[in-house]
Write a protein that holds these residues in place. Structure first.
Motif, mmCIF file in Angstrom:
data_model
loop_
_atom_site.group_PDB
_atom_site.id
_atom_site.type_symbol
_atom_site.label_atom_id
_atom_site.label_comp_id
_atom_site.label_asym_id
_atom_site.label_seq_id
_atom_site.Cartn_x
_atom_site.Cartn_y
_atom_site.Cartn_z
ATOM 1 N N PRO A 185 16.788 52.533 -52.738
ATOM 2 C CA PRO A 185 16.723 53.558 -53.319
ATOM 3 C C PRO A 185 18.275 54.346 -53.339
ATOM 4 C CG PRO A 185 15.331 54.874 -52.771
ATOM 5 C CD PRO A 185 15.474 53.827 -51.177
ATOM 6 N N TYR A 198 19.110 58.666 -58.539
ATOM 7 C CA TYR A 198 18.972 58.323 -56.983
ATOM 8 C C TYR A 198 19.912 59.166 -56.433
ATOM 9 C CZ TYR A 198 15.221 54.547 -57.372
ATOM 10 O OH TYR A 198 14.503 53.511 -58.477
ATOM 11 N N TYR A 204 22.080 62.352 -48.439
ATOM 12 C CA TYR A 204 20.805 62.005 -48.679
ATOM 13 C C TYR A 204 20.100 62.633 -46.865
ATOM 14 C CZ TYR A 204 15.169 61.452 -49.209
ATOM 15 O OH TYR A 204 14.157 61.888 -48.848
ATOM 16 N N LYS A 473 9.700 57.955 -58.629
ATOM 17 C CA LYS A 473 11.427 57.796 -58.082
ATOM 18 C C LYS A 473 12.684 58.837 -57.232
ATOM 19 C CE LYS A 473 12.578 55.766 -62.695
ATOM 20 N NZ LYS A 473 12.476 55.390 -63.959
ATOM 21 N N ASP A 474 12.020 60.316 -57.197
ATOM 22 C CA ASP A 474 12.277 60.461 -56.003
ATOM 23 C C ASP A 474 11.869 60.171 -54.141
ATOM 24 O OD1 ASP A 474 12.442 63.044 -53.747
ATOM 25 O OD2 ASP A 474 12.396 64.209 -55.939
ATOM 26 N N VAL A 475 12.815 60.388 -53.745
ATOM 27 C CA VAL A 475 12.478 59.615 -52.311
ATOM 28 C C VAL A 475 11.442 60.742 -51.452
ATOM 29 C CG1 VAL A 475 13.466 58.723 -49.996
ATOM 30 C CG2 VAL A 475 15.262 58.365 -52.576
#
Ligand code: SF4
Length: 499
Positions: A185, A198, A204, A473-475
């Motif tokens: 993502p 994402y 990230y 969806k949120d890593v």
């Protein structure tokens, strides 16, 4: 106030049909004052939809309290909106809405095959009274008579469905054939037309934890595949942009998926952006059994690529393609979009010049969809988008030129909020179809997925899609809740394959 807004109030089943038809007419919902106000009612005697345009009541549509009734109302609404917009009441797709027209085609085909009527031995004329028709002809008739779909679109669907049929027709071992999807993502930049949910990879901070979770996810899935004796037909690594991971991280994630891949079966990696692909990653793919990649130019024009935030050039696409051809045996797909800001028909002709000379095995021509949550939707470059008629010309010309160059359409789908009444078409040179694309579109085979934002769907004939699970969806949520997610997947597998 945008003149493409609506608000619906009323029963949910009617509301979801209304949403599809409004989407097909290019309308989106709004929290502000809508141009189209739609008030639904459901009672024993049927549904009623009262339509207001700029607060003036303009129509009342009625339909039975059934799916048929809802579709009837939806079709009438679509015609009204289109004529108010100054367009013909029906476009080429008639009153057929929905993302997967061939899925419906196959369903109609099945119904006829499963009926007591034997299929015709010879090609038949479905319009002649008393003629015995086969399943494919039944589907054609329904599209023509019930949904007013134009003959060119019917021909397209018929050709695609016929080519797909061996991959989707119900058969005895279908129940234990699965595809595997792995989702990475991350991307390096945000394309303006994408509602990508994402983060950018450079922002990230928990990549090592993400990789650990992804590998655990894939490992647990391998155990389930063995437990239930499943046959993996295809593996697909998508995203995001999987190749946005660093060389070693990419190798770690791909190796986890490669353990699920069956030798000599289809294994695809989305290598969408040339600025993310390195010789090291290509070598890793070749070593781990990948045999198909997707390199996605979207446009071969640097000014357009820049305007939509792609962060790579056309020269980089050409360079990567030449490298892949020289050093690998991968089949290659290339995606292009019709309807990008600043794009004209001559831009599309130049894209096609390149494709016809490069001859990738697969080419996908998308029509730009205005997706809520994308920078384009919020106005970035929106004023430079070409008119619907120009986009339709680009799509038609693409079909004409690709077919003349030997490509055939093998999957087709539509999206809501497309900028014209067109469709997305995947083309292939004969013998190079991507089976995964057919399976994901037609939804007749279970797809088991790994990674944030991915969805697993367990399918069984004749209804298909019995169970599903969507990864967050949120890593970070995916990483932190993985064990519960994997437990749930085990339970769903047990329920599906053990009853
Ligand atoms: S590369 Fe693909 S997934 Fe990433 S932002 Fe662009 S369109 Fe969206």
């Amino acid at each position: 106030m945008s003149n493409l807004t609506y608000r619906y109030t009323g029963p949910l089943p009617l509301g979801s049909v209304v949403a599809h038809y409004c989407g097909a007419a290019g309308l989106t919902t709004t929290k502000g004052a809508p141009v189209w106000r739609l008030e639904g009612l459901g009672a024993e005697e049927g549904y009623t939809l009262t339509v207001y345009h700029n607060d003036v009541p303009v129509a009342v549509f009625k339909g039975a309290l059934s799916n048929e009734g809802r579709l009837e109302i939806g079709g009438q609404l679509l015609k009204l909106i289109r004529t108010t917009q100054g367009r013909p009441a029906l476009g080429e797709w008639g009153t057929l809405v929905g993302v997967r027209p061939t899925k419906m085609f196959h369903k109609l085909w099945d119904i006829d095959e499963n009926s007591d009527t034997p299929p015709a031995a010879e090609p038949s004329n479905p319009d002649e009274p008393g003629t015995v028709i086969n399943g494919c002809d039944t589907a054609v008739q329904v599209l023509r008579k019930r949904f007013d779909v134009s003959e060119p679109k019917i021909e397209l669907l018929k050709a695609v469905a016929t080519l797909q049929r061996p991959f989707v027709a119900p058969h005895e071992t279908a129940d234990r054939e699965v595809s595997v999807y792995g989702g990475i993502p991350f991307c390096q930049t945000h394309c303006t037309y994408c509602s990508f949910p994402y983060g950018l990879i450079q922002d990230y901070r928990r990549i090592p934890e993400f990789l650990g979770a992804f590998v655990n996810d894939a490992t647990q899935l391998k155990g389930l595949i063995e437990t239930y004796g499943l046959q993996v037909a295809t593996v697909y690594m998508g995203g995001g942009t999987p190749t946005s991971l660093g060389d070693e991280d990419f190798a770690t994630a791909l190796a986890a998926l490669a353990k699920l891949h069956r030798e000599n079966s289809e294994f695809t990696v989305e290598a969408g952006r040339p600025d993310s692909v390195t010789p090291h990653k290509l070598a890793t793919m070749a070593k781990l059994g990948v045999n198909r990649i997707s390199i996605n130019p979207q446009s071969m024009h640097d000014d357009i690529l820049k305007a939509v935030g792609r962060g790579h050039t056309a020269a980089a696409i050409k360079e990567l393609y030449a490298y892949v051809r020289s050093y690998t045996n991968f089949a290659v797909n290339m995606d292009f979009i019709a309807g990008l800001p600043y794009q004209t028909l001559s831009h599309m002709e130049e894209n096609l010049d390149y494709v016809c000379q490069a001859r990738p095995e697969n080419v996908t021509i998308h029509t730009l969809a205005l997706k809520r949550g994308s920078p384009l939707y919020d106005g970035v470059g929106r004023e430079a988008m070409p008119e619907a008629a120009a986009v339709e010309e680009m799509v038609a010309r693409s079909k004409e030129r690709l077919e003349a160059a030997g490509y055939v359409p093998y999957y087709v789908y539509r999206q809501q909020y497309m900028t014209s009444q067109t469709e997305n078409i995947g083309y292939t040179l004969p013998g190079y179809i991507c089976e995964y694309n057919i399976r994901i579109m037609e939804e007749r085979q279970s797809i088991l997925s790994v990674g944030p934002g991915s969805s697993s769907k367990w399918m069984r004939a004749p209804e298909y899609r019995q169970l599903q699970q969507h990864m967050p969806k949120d890593v970070s949520v995916y990483i932190d809740t993985l064990s519960a997610l994997l437990e749930k997947r085990s339970r769903l597998c047990k329920k599906f394959w053990e009853g």
